[in-house]
Design a protein around this motif. Structure first.
Motif, short mmCIF file in Angstrom:
data_model
loop_
_atom_site.label_atom_id
_atom_site.label_comp_id
_atom_site.label_asym_id
_atom_site.label_seq_id
_atom_site.Cartn_x
_atom_site.Cartn_y
_atom_site.Cartn_z
N ARG A 42 0.82 -1.22 0.00
CA ARG A 42 0.00 0.00 0.00
C ARG A 42 0.85 1.27 0.00
O ARG A 42 0.53 2.23 -0.69
CB ARG A 42 -0.94 0.00 1.20
CG ARG A 42 -2.06 -0.99 1.07
CD ARG A 42 -2.97 -0.93 2.25
NE ARG A 42 -4.11 -1.81 2.07
CZ ARG A 42 -5.04 -1.97 2.99
NH1 ARG A 42 -4.98 -1.32 4.12
NH2 ARG A 42 -6.05 -2.78 2.75
N CYS A 43 1.92 1.26 0.78
CA CYS A 43 2.79 2.44 0.83
C CYS A 43 3.43 2.73 -0.53
O CYS A 43 3.41 3.87 -1.00
CB CYS A 43 3.88 2.25 1.88
SG CYS A 43 3.26 2.33 3.57
N VAL A 44 3.98 1.69 -1.15
CA VAL A 44 4.65 1.88 -2.45
C VAL A 44 3.62 2.23 -3.52
O VAL A 44 3.83 3.15 -4.32
CB VAL A 44 5.47 0.63 -2.83
CG1 VAL A 44 6.00 0.75 -4.25
CG2 VAL A 44 6.62 0.43 -1.85
N ASP B 183 11.51 0.85 -11.99
CA ASP B 183 11.19 1.86 -10.97
C ASP B 183 10.41 1.23 -9.82
O ASP B 183 10.64 1.54 -8.66
CB ASP B 183 10.37 3.00 -11.57
CG ASP B 183 11.15 3.84 -12.56
OD1 ASP B 183 12.38 4.00 -12.40
OD2 ASP B 183 10.51 4.35 -13.51
N VAL B 184 9.47 0.36 -10.16
CA VAL B 184 8.68 -0.33 -9.14
C VAL B 184 9.59 -1.19 -8.27
O VAL B 184 9.52 -1.15 -7.04
CB VAL B 184 7.56 -1.19 -9.77
CG1 VAL B 184 6.83 -2.01 -8.71
CG2 VAL B 184 6.59 -0.33 -10.56
N GLN B 185 10.45 -1.96 -8.90
CA GLN B 185 11.36 -2.83 -8.16
C GLN B 185 12.27 -2.02 -7.26
O GLN B 185 12.53 -2.39 -6.12
CB GLN B 185 12.18 -3.68 -9.14
CG GLN B 185 11.32 -4.69 -9.88
CD GLN B 185 12.03 -5.32 -11.06
OE1 GLN B 185 12.92 -4.73 -11.67
NE2 GLN B 185 11.63 -6.55 -11.40
N GLN B 186 12.76 -0.90 -7.76
CA GLN B 186 13.65 -0.04 -6.97
C GLN B 186 12.89 0.57 -5.79
O GLN B 186 13.42 0.65 -4.68
CB GLN B 186 14.24 1.05 -7.85
CG GLN B 186 15.23 1.93 -7.13
CD GLN B 186 15.84 2.98 -8.04
OE1 GLN B 186 15.30 3.30 -9.09
NE2 GLN B 186 16.97 3.51 -7.64
N ALA B 187 11.68 1.02 -6.00
CA ALA B 187 10.88 1.61 -4.93
C ALA B 187 10.62 0.59 -3.82
O ALA B 187 10.71 0.92 -2.64
CB ALA B 187 9.56 2.15 -5.48
#
Length: 67
Positions: free
Chosen positions: A24-26, A44-48
């Protein structure tokens, strides 16, 4: 690629996040930026997710300093 997420499977652009709170946070952080015109990639998703998991990441350290 279009930004998408699946709340049932807890995936963001196909990347699964096992922890519900982390998901939820990401998702929300990325979604706010998407509304502003950002077009994230899967990388970007993986890094976040990786940065959100790391208690020593710059963002987490800055949050601890502020709050």
């Amino acid at each position: 690629m279009q930004f998408n997420f699946d709340n049932q499977r807890q995936t963001i652009m196909g990347v699964a996040v096992s922890d519900r709170h982390l998901y939820r946070c990401v998702r929300d952080a990325m979604l706010f930026n998407v509304y502003e015109g950002w077009q994230p990639t899967v990388a970007d998703v993986q890094q976040a997710i990786a940065k959100a998991k790391d208690p020593n990441s710059h963002g987490n350290q800055k949050f601890k300093e502020e709050f």
